[in-house]
Design a protein around this motif. Structure first.
Motif, PDB file in Angstrom:
ATOM      1  N   ALA A  39      77.914   9.171  49.508  1.00  0.00           N
ATOM      2  CA  ALA A  39      77.140  10.393  49.769  1.00  0.00           C
ATOM      3  C   ALA A  39      78.042  11.509  50.272  1.00  0.00           C
ATOM      4  CB  ALA A  39      76.049  10.102  50.795  1.00  0.00           C
ATOM      5  N   ARG A  40      77.720  12.735  49.865  1.00  0.00           N
ATOM      6  CA  ARG A  40      78.442  13.907  50.364  1.00  0.00           C
ATOM      7  C   ARG A  40      77.909  14.250  51.747  1.00  0.00           C
ATOM      8  NH1 ARG A  40      80.965  17.029  46.315  1.00  0.00           N
ATOM      9  NH2 ARG A  40      81.585  15.606  44.666  1.00  0.00           N
ATOM     10  N   HIS A  41      78.787  14.239  52.734  1.00  0.00           N
ATOM     11  CA  HIS A  41      78.375  14.533  54.101  1.00  0.00           C
ATOM     12  C   HIS A  41      78.630  15.995  54.430  1.00  0.00           C
ATOM     13  CE1 HIS A  41      77.496  10.401  55.407  1.00  0.00           C
ATOM     14  NE2 HIS A  41      78.421  10.064  54.515  1.00  0.00           N
ATOM     15  N   LEU A  42      77.711  16.573  55.184  1.00  0.00           N
ATOM     16  CA  LEU A  42      77.808  17.963  55.611  1.00  0.00           C
ATOM     17  C   LEU A  42      77.698  18.026  57.127  1.00  0.00           C
ATOM     18  CD1 LEU A  42      75.326  19.533  53.027  1.00  0.00           C
ATOM     19  CD2 LEU A  42      77.798  19.404  52.820  1.00  0.00           C
ATOM     20  N   GLU A  43      78.447  18.927  57.705  1.00  0.00           N
ATOM     21  CA  GLU A  43      78.390  19.150  59.151  1.00  0.00           C
ATOM     22  C   GLU A  43      77.453  20.319  59.440  1.00  0.00           C
ATOM     23  OE1 GLU A  43      81.229  20.574  62.900  1.00  0.00           O
ATOM     24  OE2 GLU A  43      82.069  20.347  60.867  1.00  0.00           O
ATOM     25  N   VAL A  44      76.447  20.083  60.267  1.00  0.00           N
ATOM     26  CA  VAL A  44      75.521  21.144  60.645  1.00  0.00           C
ATOM     27  C   VAL A  44      76.203  22.063  61.647  1.00  0.00           C
ATOM     28  CG1 VAL A  44      73.299  21.699  61.694  1.00  0.00           C
ATOM     29  CG2 VAL A  44      73.520  19.672  60.236  1.00  0.00           C
ATOM     30  N   THR A  45      76.301  23.342  61.311  1.00  0.00           N
ATOM     31  CA  THR A  45      76.939  24.307  62.198  1.00  0.00           C
ATOM     32  C   THR A  45      75.933  25.236  62.878  1.00  0.00           C
ATOM     33  OG1 THR A  45      77.317  25.819  60.342  1.00  0.00           O
ATOM     34  CG2 THR A  45      79.081  24.268  60.871  1.00  0.00           C
ATOM     35  N   ASP A  46      74.701  25.294  62.337  1.00  0.00           N
ATOM     36  CA  ASP A  46      73.688  26.158  62.964  1.00  0.00           C
ATOM     37  C   ASP A  46      72.307  25.734  62.480  1.00  0.00           C
ATOM     38  OD1 ASP A  46      73.015  28.675  64.559  1.00  0.00           O
ATOM     39  OD2 ASP A  46      72.051  29.114  62.646  1.00  0.00           O
ATOM     40  N   ILE A  47      71.346  25.789  63.387  1.00  0.00           N
ATOM     41  CA  ILE A  47      69.940  25.551  63.046  1.00  0.00           C
ATOM     42  C   ILE A  47      69.119  26.684  63.639  1.00  0.00           C
ATOM     43  CG2 ILE A  47      67.958  24.006  63.257  1.00  0.00           C
ATOM     44  CD1 ILE A  47      69.894  21.701  63.707  1.00  0.00           C
ATOM     45  N   SER A  48      68.331  27.341  62.792  1.00  0.00           N
ATOM     46  CA  SER A  48      67.481  28.447  63.264  1.00  0.00           C
ATOM     47  C   SER A  48      66.074  28.267  62.700  1.00  0.00           C
ATOM     48  CB  SER A  48      68.036  29.802  62.807  1.00  0.00           C
ATOM     49  OG  SER A  48      69.333  30.026  63.313  1.00  0.00           O
ATOM     50  N   ILE A  49      65.078  28.604  63.498  1.00  0.00           N
ATOM     51  CA  ILE A  49      63.691  28.591  63.035  1.00  0.00           C
ATOM     52  C   ILE A  49      63.285  30.027  62.754  1.00  0.00           C
ATOM     53  CG2 ILE A  49      61.302  28.024  63.612  1.00  0.00           C
ATOM     54  CD1 ILE A  49      62.352  25.793  65.387  1.00  0.00           C
ATOM     55  N   LEU A  50      62.891  30.294  61.526  1.00  0.00           N
ATOM     56  CA  LEU A  50      62.497  31.642  61.108  1.00  0.00           C
ATOM     57  C   LEU A  50      60.986  31.711  61.122  1.00  0.00           C
ATOM     58  CD1 LEU A  50      64.990  32.050  58.123  1.00  0.00           C
ATOM     59  CD2 LEU A  50      65.316  32.708  60.508  1.00  0.00           C
ATOM     60  N   GLU A  51      60.445  32.483  62.061  1.00  0.00           N
ATOM     61  CA  GLU A  51      58.996  32.564  62.229  1.00  0.00           C
ATOM     62  C   GLU A  51      58.498  33.969  61.951  1.00  0.00           C
ATOM     63  OE1 GLU A  51      57.370  29.757  65.490  1.00  0.00           O
ATOM     64  OE2 GLU A  51      59.170  30.646  66.345  1.00  0.00           O
ATOM     65  N   ALA A  52      57.283  34.046  61.443  1.00  0.00           N
ATOM     66  CA  ALA A  52      56.599  35.322  61.223  1.00  0.00           C
ATOM     67  C   ALA A  52      55.110  35.073  61.446  1.00  0.00           C
ATOM     68  CB  ALA A  52      56.862  35.841  59.816  1.00  0.00           C
ATOM     69  N   PRO A  53      54.370  36.096  61.902  1.00  0.00           N
ATOM     70  CA  PRO A  53      52.954  35.890  62.239  1.00  0.00           C
ATOM     71  C   PRO A  53      52.095  35.432  61.070  1.00  0.00           C
ATOM     72  CG  PRO A  53      53.770  37.982  63.103  1.00  0.00           C
ATOM     73  CD  PRO A  53      54.820  37.459  62.188  1.00  0.00           C
ATOM     74  N   ASP A  54      52.455  35.829  59.848  1.00  0.00           N
ATOM     75  CA  ASP A  54      51.572  35.609  58.705  1.00  0.00           C
ATOM     76  C   ASP A  54      52.012  34.488  57.776  1.00  0.00           C
ATOM     77  OD1 ASP A  54      53.821  36.950  57.967  1.00  0.00           O
ATOM     78  OD2 ASP A  54      52.818  38.369  56.611  1.00  0.00           O
ATOM     79  N   SER A  55      52.969  33.650  58.198  1.00  0.00           N
ATOM     80  CA  SER A  55      53.439  32.590  57.306  1.00  0.00           C
ATOM     81  C   SER A  55      53.961  31.414  58.114  1.00  0.00           C
ATOM     82  CB  SER A  55      54.537  33.120  56.383  1.00  0.00           C
ATOM     83  OG  SER A  55      55.663  33.508  57.132  1.00  0.00           O
ATOM     84  N   ALA A  56      54.043  30.268  57.447  1.00  0.00           N
ATOM     85  CA  ALA A  56      54.591  29.086  58.102  1.00  0.00           C
ATOM     86  C   ALA A  56      56.079  29.285  58.347  1.00  0.00           C
ATOM     87  CB  ALA A  56      54.362  27.863  57.232  1.00  0.00           C
ATOM     88  N   PRO A  57      56.596  28.770  59.450  1.00  0.00           N
ATOM     89  CA  PRO A  57      58.026  28.939  59.723  1.00  0.00           C
ATOM     90  C   PRO A  57      58.886  28.148  58.749  1.00  0.00           C
ATOM     91  CG  PRO A  57      57.046  27.452  61.315  1.00  0.00           C
ATOM     92  CD  PRO A  57      55.911  28.002  60.505  1.00  0.00           C
ATOM     93  N   ASN A  58      60.065  28.643  58.498  1.00  0.00           N
ATOM     94  CA  ASN A  58      61.082  27.916  57.744  1.00  0.00           C
ATOM     95  C   ASN A  58      62.217  27.577  58.692  1.00  0.00           C
ATOM     96  OD1 ASN A  58      61.200  29.147  54.288  1.00  0.00           O
ATOM     97  ND2 ASN A  58      59.523  28.283  55.446  1.00  0.00           N
ATOM     98  N   ILE A  59      62.900  26.505  58.401  1.00  0.00           N
ATOM     99  CA  ILE A  59      64.102  26.142  59.151  1.00  0.00           C
ATOM    100  C   ILE A  59      65.311  26.518  58.310  1.00  0.00           C
ATOM    101  CG2 ILE A  59      65.465  24.259  60.141  1.00  0.00           C
ATOM    102  CD1 ILE A  59      62.833  22.777  60.614  1.00  0.00           C
ATOM    103  N   ARG A  60      66.228  27.284  58.892  1.00  0.00           N
ATOM    104  CA  ARG A  60      67.478  27.594  58.204  1.00  0.00           C
ATOM    105  C   ARG A  60      68.573  26.691  58.748  1.00  0.00           C
ATOM    106  NH1 ARG A  60      69.561  33.018  59.669  1.00  0.00           N
ATOM    107  NH2 ARG A  60      70.582  31.848  61.334  1.00  0.00           N
ATOM    108  N   LEU A  61      69.152  25.903  57.861  1.00  0.00           N
ATOM    109  CA  LEU A  61      70.279  25.049  58.213  1.00  0.00           C
ATOM    110  C   LEU A  61      71.544  25.653  57.620  1.00  0.00           C
ATOM    111  CD1 LEU A  61      68.800  21.526  57.400  1.00  0.00           C
ATOM    112  CD2 LEU A  61      69.150  22.492  59.674  1.00  0.00           C
ATOM    113  N   THR A  62      72.560  25.842  58.433  1.00  0.00           N
ATOM    114  CA  THR A  62      73.871  26.254  57.938  1.00  0.00           C
ATOM    115  C   THR A  62      74.801  25.066  58.099  1.00  0.00           C
ATOM    116  OG1 THR A  62      73.434  28.512  58.686  1.00  0.00           O
ATOM    117  CG2 THR A  62      75.700  27.962  58.115  1.00  0.00           C
ATOM    118  N   LEU A  63      75.471  24.719  57.005  1.00  0.00           N
ATOM    119  CA  LEU A  63      76.259  23.487  56.993  1.00  0.00           C
ATOM    120  C   LEU A  63      77.622  23.729  56.367  1.00  0.00           C
ATOM    121  CD1 LEU A  63      73.178  22.744  55.471  1.00  0.00           C
ATOM    122  CD2 LEU A  63      73.774  20.667  56.714  1.00  0.00           C
TER     123      LEU A  63
END
Length: 340
Positions: free
Chosen positions: A306-330
């Motif tokens: 398997a190709r391994h990736l190192e997580v360098t950042d995790i952010s939760i993107l929230e807005a009042p009118d939609s479900a949040p998304n998680i942004r992973l930077t690897l």
């Protein structure tokens, strides 16, 4: 030096072949004589701008620069020579220049009798020019692969629909990231199936003044009327399936950062070639169970490969009118090596 870094980070400076650089000239008593920063390709470098502002007062000063003064003639002359001719007595720079074409400024300054010191806030300077510095080391554009996927790794449903897996806030964030790149790439399949505009837009969905080079990779013709053929931005069609050929062509056009938004086939081609330097994934809180995977076959048959990736950042993107998304930077492990 911190002030020089602030100048270097001035918003709105176009990227491309040049790094962000700031310069402050100090008199012997510590007074600021002049400041300058590089404003983009073809404009005076930071040192030259500061020297011009100082005039004859530059003589005997200390120049604090975020990057080693260049020692080559391109669109502008060598900054090392400009500092010598202006009578600057001492130069302190943060980051050594990783560009083999421009290196040697420190040695030239020392040979002319100037006092030269290096390494002050070097890490901060490298962070500021993280992508440009890595591209110089690799000898090719830095590649950021961006994709959106469901929790089960699908980028489209079984019928091919994919709008909208990512949330409005994630799409706005994508445009912010696009704006920092030099070129954006998709395959011919994405152009034919999805007809993307591949432009950079603001939070109100208005095109920004500076647009990226739109790159289409693949041997098939682009059908007439597709949006990548409009006059919103320049489009380059590279009739190849070889990522190395693509990166060589973009490097020759002074592109230092490629934003890869192609489908699973293009993504797999770059990953198999070891030519992805950063991954940005927008993870949506939904399940499809079937449909198009985010990436095509990588030739992996067992979990041990398997190709391994190192997580360098995790952010939760929230807005009042939609479900949040998680942004992973690897970051892929191990990092890609320099192309020969």
């Amino acid at each position: 030096m911190r002030r020089a870094l602030e100048l270097a980070a001035t918003p709105g400076v176009p990227l491309g072949p040049n790094p962000r650089v700031g310069c402050v000239l100090l008199a012997r008593d510590g007074r600021v004589v002049a400041e300058g920063y590089h404003r983009g390709a073809g404009t005076p470098h930071a040192e030259v701008e500061a020297l011009a502002a100082a005039g004859s007062a530059a003589r005997g000063t200390t120049a604090l620069v975020t990057l080693e003064p260049c020692n080559h003639t391109g669109r502008t002359g060598p900054c090392a020579e400009a500092l010598i001719e202006a009578g600057v007595a001492r130069v302190v720079f943060a980051q050594s220049d990783p560009n083999p074409t421009a290196q040697g400024g420190a040695a030239r300054l020392r040979a002319a009798g100037l006092t030269v010191e290096s390494g002050l806030l070097a890490e901060e300077s490298r962070v500021l020019n993280r992508i440009w510095s890595r591209a110089m080391e690799l000898g090719r554009p830095f590649v950021t692969w961006k994709f959106a996927a469901t929790l089960d790794g699908r980028s489209a449903a079984g019928d091919g629909t994919s709008r909208w897996i990512s949330s409005p806030e994630a799409r706005r964030d994508t445009h912010r990231l696009r704006a920092d790149a030099d070129a954006i790439l998709v395959g011919t399949g994405t152009v034919i199936d999805d007809d993307p505009a591949l432009t950079v837009r603001d939070a109100q969905d208005r095109p920004l003044p500076r647009q990226l080079l739109r790159v289409v990779m693949g041997e098939r013709d682009i059908p007439a009327g597709r949006r990548v053929l409009d006059d919103s931005a320049e489009t380059l069609h590279l009739r190849t399936h070889d990522p190395r050929e693509v990166l060589a062509a973009l490097w020759a056009r002074d592109a230092r950062h490629l934003f890869l938004e192609g489908g699973p086939t293009v993504a797999a081609a770059f990953l198999r070639a070891g030519l992805v330097d950063e991954v940005v994934c927008y993870l949506a809180p939904m399940l499809l169970g079937s449909g198009r995977a985010a990436v095509a076959d990588l030739g992996i048959d067992t979990i041990a490969d398997a190709r391994h990736l190192e997580v360098t950042d995790i952010s939760i993107l929230e807005a009042p009118d939609s479900a949040p998304n998680i942004r992973l930077t690897l970051s892929p492990e191990p990092p890609a090596t320099k192309e020969q």
